[in-house]
Scaffold this motif. Structure first.
Motif, PDB file in Angstrom:
ATOM      1  N   ALA A  46     -13.664   3.770   7.454  1.00 54.21           N
ATOM      2  CA  ALA A  46     -13.228   2.491   6.900  1.00 54.21           C
ATOM      3  C   ALA A  46     -12.166   2.783   5.862  1.00 54.21           C
ATOM      4  O   ALA A  46     -12.218   3.788   5.171  1.00 54.21           O
ATOM      5  CB  ALA A  46     -14.397   1.785   6.251  1.00 54.21           C
ATOM      6  N   CYS A  47     -11.204   1.900   5.771  1.00 54.24           N
ATOM      7  CA  CYS A  47     -10.208   2.024   4.709  1.00 54.24           C
ATOM      8  C   CYS A  47     -10.939   2.032   3.369  1.00 54.24           C
ATOM      9  O   CYS A  47     -11.784   1.180   3.099  1.00 54.24           O
ATOM     10  CB  CYS A  47      -9.209   0.874   4.765  1.00 54.24           C
ATOM     11  N   MET A  48     -10.625   3.026   2.547  1.00 55.77           N
ATOM     12  CA  MET A  48     -11.318   3.182   1.276  1.00 55.77           C
ATOM     13  C   MET A  48     -11.049   2.027   0.330  1.00 55.77           C
ATOM     14  O   MET A  48     -11.798   1.772  -0.600  1.00 55.77           O
ATOM     15  CB  MET A  48     -10.796   4.451   0.630  1.00 55.77           C
ATOM     16  N   ASN A  49      -9.951   1.352   0.556  1.00 54.45           N
ATOM     17  CA  ASN A  49      -9.575   0.284  -0.359  1.00 54.45           C
ATOM     18  C   ASN A  49     -10.049  -1.089   0.111  1.00 54.45           C
ATOM     19  O   ASN A  49     -10.669  -1.825  -0.648  1.00 54.45           O
ATOM     20  CB  ASN A  49      -8.058   0.289  -0.559  1.00 54.45           C
ATOM     21  N   CYS A  50      -9.786  -1.448   1.365  1.00 56.85           N
ATOM     22  CA  CYS A  50     -10.118  -2.807   1.811  1.00 56.85           C
ATOM     23  C   CYS A  50     -11.281  -2.840   2.785  1.00 56.85           C
ATOM     24  O   CYS A  50     -11.796  -3.899   3.102  1.00 56.85           O
ATOM     25  CB  CYS A  50      -8.883  -3.482   2.415  1.00 56.85           C
ATOM     26  N   GLY A  51     -11.712  -1.670   3.278  1.00 59.54           N
ATOM     27  CA  GLY A  51     -12.892  -1.624   4.122  1.00 59.54           C
ATOM     28  C   GLY A  51     -12.652  -1.887   5.600  1.00 59.54           C
ATOM     29  O   GLY A  51     -13.581  -1.843   6.385  1.00 59.54           O
ATOM     30  N   SER A  52     -11.422  -2.139   6.006  1.00 52.52           N
ATOM     31  CA  SER A  52     -11.198  -2.386   7.435  1.00 52.52           C
ATOM     32  C   SER A  52     -11.399  -1.085   8.212  1.00 52.52           C
ATOM     33  O   SER A  52     -11.088   0.005   7.736  1.00 52.52           O
ATOM     34  CB  SER A  52      -9.806  -2.968   7.674  1.00 52.52           C
ATOM     35  N   TRP A  53     -11.946  -1.218   9.424  1.00 52.86           N
ATOM     36  CA  TRP A  53     -12.293  -0.036  10.215  1.00 52.86           C
ATOM     37  C   TRP A  53     -11.140   0.400  11.093  1.00 52.86           C
ATOM     38  O   TRP A  53     -10.608  -0.344  11.881  1.00 52.86           O
ATOM     39  CB  TRP A  53     -13.509  -0.330  11.095  1.00 52.86           C
TER      40      TRP A  53
ATOM     41  N   PHE B  83      -6.813   5.357   3.603  1.00 54.08           N
ATOM     42  CA  PHE B  83      -6.403   3.970   3.499  1.00 54.08           C
ATOM     43  C   PHE B  83      -5.927   3.495   4.868  1.00 54.08           C
ATOM     44  O   PHE B  83      -5.375   4.286   5.630  1.00 54.08           O
ATOM     45  CB  PHE B  83      -5.238   3.822   2.517  1.00 54.08           C
ATOM     46  N   CYS B  84      -6.105   2.222   5.160  1.00 54.53           N
ATOM     47  CA  CYS B  84      -5.461   1.673   6.346  1.00 54.53           C
ATOM     48  C   CYS B  84      -3.957   1.640   6.062  1.00 54.53           C
ATOM     49  O   CYS B  84      -3.523   1.843   4.930  1.00 54.53           O
ATOM     50  CB  CYS B  84      -5.995   0.275   6.657  1.00 54.53           C
ATOM     51  N   GLY B  85      -3.180   1.379   7.088  1.00 48.24           N
ATOM     52  CA  GLY B  85      -1.722   1.392   6.932  1.00 48.24           C
ATOM     53  C   GLY B  85      -1.250   0.519   5.792  1.00 48.24           C
ATOM     54  O   GLY B  85      -0.380   0.907   5.005  1.00 48.24           O
ATOM     55  N   GLU B  86      -1.862  -0.638   5.687  1.00 44.66           N
ATOM     56  CA  GLU B  86      -1.435  -1.593   4.668  1.00 44.66           C
ATOM     57  C   GLU B  86      -1.747  -1.085   3.252  1.00 44.66           C
ATOM     58  O   GLU B  86      -0.902  -1.136   2.367  1.00 44.66           O
ATOM     59  CB  GLU B  86      -2.164  -2.920   4.910  1.00 44.66           C
ATOM     60  N   CYS B  87      -2.962  -0.591   3.066  1.00 47.28           N
ATOM     61  CA  CYS B  87      -3.356  -0.111   1.728  1.00 47.28           C
ATOM     62  C   CYS B  87      -2.630   1.196   1.378  1.00 47.28           C
ATOM     63  O   CYS B  87      -2.319   1.455   0.214  1.00 47.28           O
ATOM     64  CB  CYS B  87      -4.864   0.076   1.650  1.00 47.28           C
ATOM     65  N   HIS B  88      -2.356   1.990   2.397  1.00 45.22           N
ATOM     66  CA  HIS B  88      -1.584   3.213   2.197  1.00 45.22           C
ATOM     67  C   HIS B  88      -0.208   2.857   1.622  1.00 45.22           C
ATOM     68  O   HIS B  88       0.233   3.420   0.612  1.00 45.22           O
ATOM     69  CB  HIS B  88      -1.437   3.910   3.554  1.00 45.22           C
TER      70      HIS B  88
HETATM   71 ZN   LIG Z   1      -7.061  -1.122   3.689  1.00 43.35          ZN
END
Ligand SMILES: [Zn+2]
Length: 207
Positions: free
Chosen positions: A14-21, A28-33
């Motif tokens: 899961a993205c460490m920041n927003c939790g999306s899988w 991080f997911c692409g967006e949070c990265h």
């Molecule tokens: Zn994220």
């Protein structure tokens, strides 16, 4: 759980920041990265202890749980997870097709964890530079550490006997987190103060 980890070389995270899988090789997911880079990237060269430090992310004092979670997580991660950050660093800080002979140097960590070495190695791999880990921490004995907190903070490295820096080589000391700059300074001194020396970090943490 350990077995599952072993069976799946690229686990679903899961993205460490927003939790999306997402099937990530980072945290991080692409967006949070992209957001982390936008928020914490600072394109200025920092001077600590008289050394030049280039850092991908700057961590302002008392801010960002995201970065502290990232540091904690990355300490235990394998080399391949460091690659994405090394690529981001290389894009921002290194001229393309730099032909200067460059050696990326890491130090062993006193905890036995490989984070500093992984960061250095992934930078060297991404940029086609040589890599070496000739620095070993000098252990101060426990009584000394207990008696003097300052002594615990002061770093000292001993250098492998067979190590030498080739002529006209730029030396980069790579460490995942730079705070006081004392570790980098100790590395600089152990390496006998090379004339062409830089420090490259994933995170510069301001005090
Ligand atoms: Zn994220």
């Amino acid at each position: 759980m350990e077995l599952i980890k072993k069976l799946n070389p690229f686990p679903l995270r899961a993205c460490m920041n927003c939790g999306s899988w997402l099937n990530l090789r980072t945290f991080f997911c692409g967006e949070c990265h992209a957001k982390a880079l936008e928020q914490f990237y600072s394109p200025k060269i920092i001077q600590v202890e008289g050394l030049l430090v280039k850092s991908l992310l700057c961590w302002p004092p008392g801010k960002s749980d995201v970065l502290s979670a990232l540091v904690l997580q990355m300490k235990n991660e394998k080399l391949r997870y460091w690659n994405i950050w090394a690529q981001e660093f290389a894009i921002r800080w290194e001229e393309p097709n730099n032909l200067r002979k460059t050696l990326v140097v890491a130090s062993e960590s006193s905890s036995g964890k490989k984070h500093g070495e992984n960061w250095a190695q992934s930078l060297a791999q991404n940029l086609g530079f040589d890599y070496a880990c000739p620095l070993k921490p000098v252990k101060s004995d426990r009584r000394q550490r207990e008696l003097n907190r300052q002594a615990r903070k002061a770093r000292e490295f001993k250098i492998s006997e067979d190590f030498s820096i080739p002529h006209r080589t730029r030396v980069i000391f790579a460490d995942d987190v730079v705070t006081t700059g004392r570790t980098a300074l100790a590395a600089f001194e152990a390496l006998k103060k090379p004339s062409n020396f830089e420090v490259w970090s994933l995170i510069y943490r301001e005090l």
